[in-house]
Design an enzyme around this catalytic site. Sequence first.
Site, PDB file in Angstrom:
ATOM      1  N   GLU A 161       0.937  -1.196  -0.089  1.00 56.63           N
ATOM      2  CA  GLU A 161       0.043  -0.112   0.083  1.00 56.63           C
ATOM      3  C   GLU A 161       0.946   1.199   0.037  1.00 56.63           C
ATOM      4  O   GLU A 161       0.566   2.139   1.009  1.00 56.63           O
ATOM      5  CB  GLU A 161      -1.064  -0.053   1.081  1.00 56.63           C
ATOM      6  CG  GLU A 161      -1.989  -1.266   1.103  1.00 56.63           C
ATOM      7  CD  GLU A 161      -2.652  -1.416   2.455  1.00 56.63           C
ATOM      8  OE1 GLU A 161      -2.690  -0.592   3.376  1.00 56.63           O
ATOM      9  OE2 GLU A 161      -3.514  -2.314   2.633  1.00 56.63           O
ATOM     10  N   GLU A 266      -5.787 -11.627  -0.822  1.00 58.40           N
ATOM     11  CA  GLU A 266      -6.815 -11.138   0.187  1.00 58.40           C
ATOM     12  C   GLU A 266      -8.203 -10.991  -0.470  1.00 58.40           C
ATOM     13  O   GLU A 266      -8.956 -10.071  -0.035  1.00 58.40           O
ATOM     14  CB  GLU A 266      -6.339  -9.730   0.916  1.00 58.40           C
ATOM     15  CG  GLU A 266      -5.024  -9.608   1.211  1.00 58.40           C
ATOM     16  CD  GLU A 266      -4.421  -8.505   1.621  1.00 58.40           C
ATOM     17  OE1 GLU A 266      -5.266  -7.484   2.087  1.00 58.40           O
ATOM     18  OE2 GLU A 266      -3.097  -8.301   1.895  1.00 58.40           O
TER      19      GLU A 266
HETATM   20  C1  XIL Z   1      -6.082  -7.224   8.528  1.00 53.81           C
HETATM   21  C2  XIL Z   1      -6.010  -8.563   9.115  1.00 53.81           C
HETATM   22  O1  XIL Z   1      -6.833  -9.377   8.616  1.00 53.81           O
HETATM   23  C3  XIL Z   1      -6.558  -8.485  10.536  1.00 53.81           C
HETATM   24  O2  XIL Z   1      -6.678  -9.472  11.240  1.00 53.81           O
HETATM   25  C4  XIL Z   1      -5.692  -7.312  11.235  1.00 53.81           C
HETATM   26  O3  XIL Z   1      -6.362  -6.953  12.325  1.00 53.81           O
HETATM   27  C5  XIL Z   1      -5.551  -6.033  10.377  1.00 53.81           C
HETATM   28  O4  XIL Z   1      -5.206  -6.456   9.149  1.00 53.81           O
HETATM   29  N1  XIL Z   1      -4.719  -5.100   3.923  1.00 53.81           N
HETATM   30  C6  XIL Z   1      -3.923  -6.018   4.224  1.00 53.81           C
HETATM   31  C7  XIL Z   1      -4.109  -7.024   5.426  1.00 53.81           C
HETATM   32  O5  XIL Z   1      -2.758  -5.949   3.650  1.00 53.81           O
HETATM   33  O6  XIL Z   1      -2.712  -7.241   5.806  1.00 53.81           O
HETATM   34  C8  XIL Z   1      -5.075  -6.645   6.471  1.00 53.81           C
HETATM   35  O7  XIL Z   1      -5.117  -7.613   7.168  1.00 53.81           O
HETATM   36  C9  XIL Z   1      -6.210  -6.331   5.661  1.00 53.81           C
HETATM   37  C10 XIL Z   1      -6.316  -5.119   4.559  1.00 53.81           C
END
Ligand code: XIL
Length: 377
Positions: A161, A266
């Site tokens: 990001e 994700e």
């Molecule tokens: C999220 C996790 O799923 C949660 O458990 C944590 O509290 C916060 O982060 N983008 C990303 C991930 O790159 O690392 C994030 O994961 C969600 C958004």
Amino acid sequence: MKTTRLVFKTALKLYILILLVTSSCTREPILKDILESDFYIGTALNFDQILGKDQNSLEIFRKHFNSVTSENVMKWEKIHPELNKYNFEFADSFVALGERNNMFIIGHTLIWHSQVPDWVFEDESGNLLDRDLLLQRMRDHILSVVGRYKGRVDGWDVVNEAVEGDGQMRKNKWFEIIGEDYVQKAFEYASEADPEAKLYYNDFSLCDTGRRAGVVRMISDLKSKGVPIDGIGIQGHWLFHYPSSELLEETIQILSELDIDIMITEMDIAILPRKREYTGADISVNFELKKELDPYSEGLPDSIQTKLANRYSELFEVLHRQRDKISRVTLWGVHDGQSWLNNWPIKGRTSYPLLFDREYQTKPAFNAIVHAVENED
Ligand code: XIL
């Protein structure tokens, strides 16, 4: 006597045939088999799963997936909580679990503005470090973490990001202190630590034209300088209406011109309402919990379940069609109960964004994917 034996034999044959037919009809399709020639299909594991406290999830994990990402255990605040203290215990278990199950293992994430402690950017008196000291700290971290798993972790989300919606570099502390080339440095250090590992840039809302253009610019620039970058992760934190199939397809096409691996990382589909329309996935965005914003706490209506299945189907049709350009699709979690979307962007809701429900059963969305893929084959 002969006739009785014949009748018995025929009945037995018929019985076996019925058994075979019904078992092949009811046998649950296996995601990684269905997608075997297309791309890796991955999931993210949380602490409990990594520690073996959620065996039901692990069963699904072993059966359906062939790639795994650490949801939290490798983030800076977890793996390197204090200046001279690394905590490798959970990451070690994660990597070992991935290896035991022959997974394509992804380390997430080395350099990000979230889930990184403040001390990283400060000296003992709390003053901001200068460029050289922060670069040194970044290098130490990357060499320690990537170096420890050299040859074992297959790919790293090196930078997460770094670009804003308007295409400009995000003004995080890495950028403010080091300058724009912090991204380049992070990739160089990661490559120094493990020259064989695949190195990725990962971001959300990459279908937005502003951010997409900024990321394309940044990666083209890195490539022209010979920086070792192997791929781009499109965080698939998507909604019912965003992105449209056309926009996703167009984005895959545009990113493929960078000539690097494209992955959907994700992936989940947020079905709960948001107070104001927000299509991103910045974890610092938070809204207040209100009853009307948590409409399915008692269960998901069939109509929404079907809508979710259709949405997964629509998106997977695109991904499958573009399979020659995509190397991996990773879901952000095994089942609904573990999803971060139960707590983001509003804490304490009941969300249903994944392929398996809270009872570890496949959802209609799972079957919809299977159909979408099989119909196209
Ligand atoms: C999220 C996790 O799923 C949660 O458990 C944590 O509290 C916060 O982060 N983008 C990303 C991930 O790159 O690392 C994030 O994961 C969600 C958004």
